[in-house]
Design an enzyme around this catalytic site. Structure first.
Site, short mmCIF file in Angstrom:
data_model
loop_
_atom_site.label_atom_id
_atom_site.label_comp_id
_atom_site.label_asym_id
_atom_site.label_seq_id
_atom_site.Cartn_x
_atom_site.Cartn_y
_atom_site.Cartn_z
CG LEU A 193 22.94 6.53 -34.05
CD1 LEU A 193 21.47 6.23 -33.73
CD2 LEU A 193 23.03 7.75 -34.95
CG ASP A 194 27.35 11.20 -30.72
OD1 ASP A 194 28.33 10.54 -31.11
OD2 ASP A 194 27.11 12.36 -31.10
NE ARG A 195 25.85 6.96 -21.53
CZ ARG A 195 25.00 7.61 -20.76
NH1 ARG A 195 24.65 8.85 -21.05
NH2 ARG A 195 24.49 7.04 -19.69
CB THR A 197 22.25 10.33 -30.83
OG1 THR A 197 23.05 11.51 -30.73
CG2 THR A 197 21.38 10.41 -32.08
NE ARG A 293 26.78 16.20 -29.92
CZ ARG A 293 27.53 15.55 -29.04
NH1 ARG A 293 27.95 14.31 -29.30
NH2 ARG A 293 27.87 16.14 -27.91
#
Length: 367
Positions: A193-195, A197, A293
């Site tokens: 997961l992105d930072r 998120t 995104r």
């Protein structure tokens, strides 16, 4: 206390080196922190030329000529600085050509602590954890040679999880049997997961579980659902495209040539229209990097708080006046068959406080 000649010599050499560096040209962004408070709240500095290769502290001292060394150090230590979108509190961090240093007028949220991690499921093969926003899932390859001290300044989820899970396993009878000198536990990432998120993640704790989970993700046998808040009013739909690393402007995005990209499918359902914004649910059929995104941005409805994918492929995106403190994306559901036992695992995670407050605020403003 009197300084030694060696200490004074090192200090003079540092000053001499700084004096030989040319300051950025007049067109480069330069400002004071007080001035930023009256503007957008942050300024970006693009690292190039002689600034590349220097440490963060000296670079900011050059870019902020009106600030003292102590003020620059406090800005870094008090979480006012991000590098390429990631919080940095290490003034000795070396900067590379092309890095973007973002200086915020207000401090960013502190990284989560190990005692704040909530583990939802744990056995000897897998662990499911609630990832908070503000921490990267795994360490970037360029950071793997960092010292233990630098790693502690910017912890990653897998490193914190290895320590937390290791302590829990050692507290059990099976863990005690391993002895105190057992090798450090290895937490194996099978997705990310992105930072910014938040949401549920699963990690493998054994090689066999890692192998099987990787195959399950590749075969789309893991159910993942997200909540998101986007700009504008969007309807239920399925977005399908072929994603490439560079769509032509340096960002990941979609291509019109299927032979050059990887197929990505996102299913969107509407939960609530919040005036000029929409709270939606996204179900991933595929799991490409930044898929949600990118798809939402290219559809003309970027996430609230989005800092990278905020432009559609054609036209302009609706303005973002939501006040979101990060991109509003939360992985609320994770469901799959256990890779070893076959047991059905289904977990959901409530909205984190920041997204709940965002939705409440937008809902109230729409009335």
């Amino acid at each position: 206390m009197r300084r030694s000649p060696r200490s004074n010599g090192r200090k003079r050499r540092r000053r001499a080196r700084s004096s030989r560096l040319r300051l950025p040209p007049p067109s480069a962004p330069r400002c004071s922190v007080d001035m930023m408070r009256c503007m957008t709240g942050f300024r970006n500095f693009h690292i190039e030329g002689e600034l590349a290769g220097l440490a963060l502290g000296p670079v900011l001292r050059l870019l902020l000529p009106g600030e003292s060394w102590s003020k620059v150090h406090r800005l870094i230590e008090n979480r006012h600085v991000e590098i390429n979108g990631n919080l940095c509190v290490d003034r000795g961090r070396r900067l590379n050509e092309g890095d973007v240093v973002k200086l915020w007028a207000e401090p960013r949220n502190a990284p989560p602590r190990e005692d704040q991690l909530r583990i939802r499921y744990l056995d000897r093969d897998v662990v499911i954890v609630e990832k908070p926003a503000g921490v990267t899932s795994t360490r970037h390859s360029e950071e793997r040679d960092w010292s233990a001290r630098r790693r502690q300044l910017q912890p990653t989820l897998d490193e914190m999880l290895a320590r937390v899970v290791g302590r829990r396993l050692r507290a059990t009878s099976a863990g005690k049997a391993r002895g105190r000198r057992a090798p450090p536990l290895r937490v194996r990432a099978v997705h990310r997961l992105d930072r910014e998120t938040s949401g549920l993640m699963i990690f493998a704790l054994s090689a066999e579980a890692e192998h099987r989970l990787t195959a399950m993700f590749r075969a789309h046998r893991v159910e993942r659902r997200y909540w998101a808040v986007v700009r504008g009013v969007i309807g239920p739909q399925t977005i399908e495209s072929y994603l490439v690393r560079d769509r032509g402007d340096g960002r990941r995005g979609s291509t019109d040539d299927p032979s050059k990209g990887r197929k990505a499918v996102t299913h969107i359902a509407v939960r609530e229209v919040l005036g000029d914004y929409t709270w939606i649910e996204c179900r991933l059929e595929t799991g490409r990097t930044h898929q949600i995104r990118i798809h939402l941005s290219e559809a003309g409805h970027p996430l609230c708080g989005e800092k990278v994918y905020y432009r559609p492929r054609f036209g302009a995106a609706p303005p973002d006046q939501s006040g979101a403190v990060r991109h509003a994306l939360h992985a609320f559901r994770l469901a799959l068959d256990h890779p070893i036992t076959g047991e059905r695992l289904e977990f959901e995670m409530p909205l984190p406080d920041d997204m709940r407050r965002l939705i409440d605020r937008l809902r109230a403003a729409a009335r």
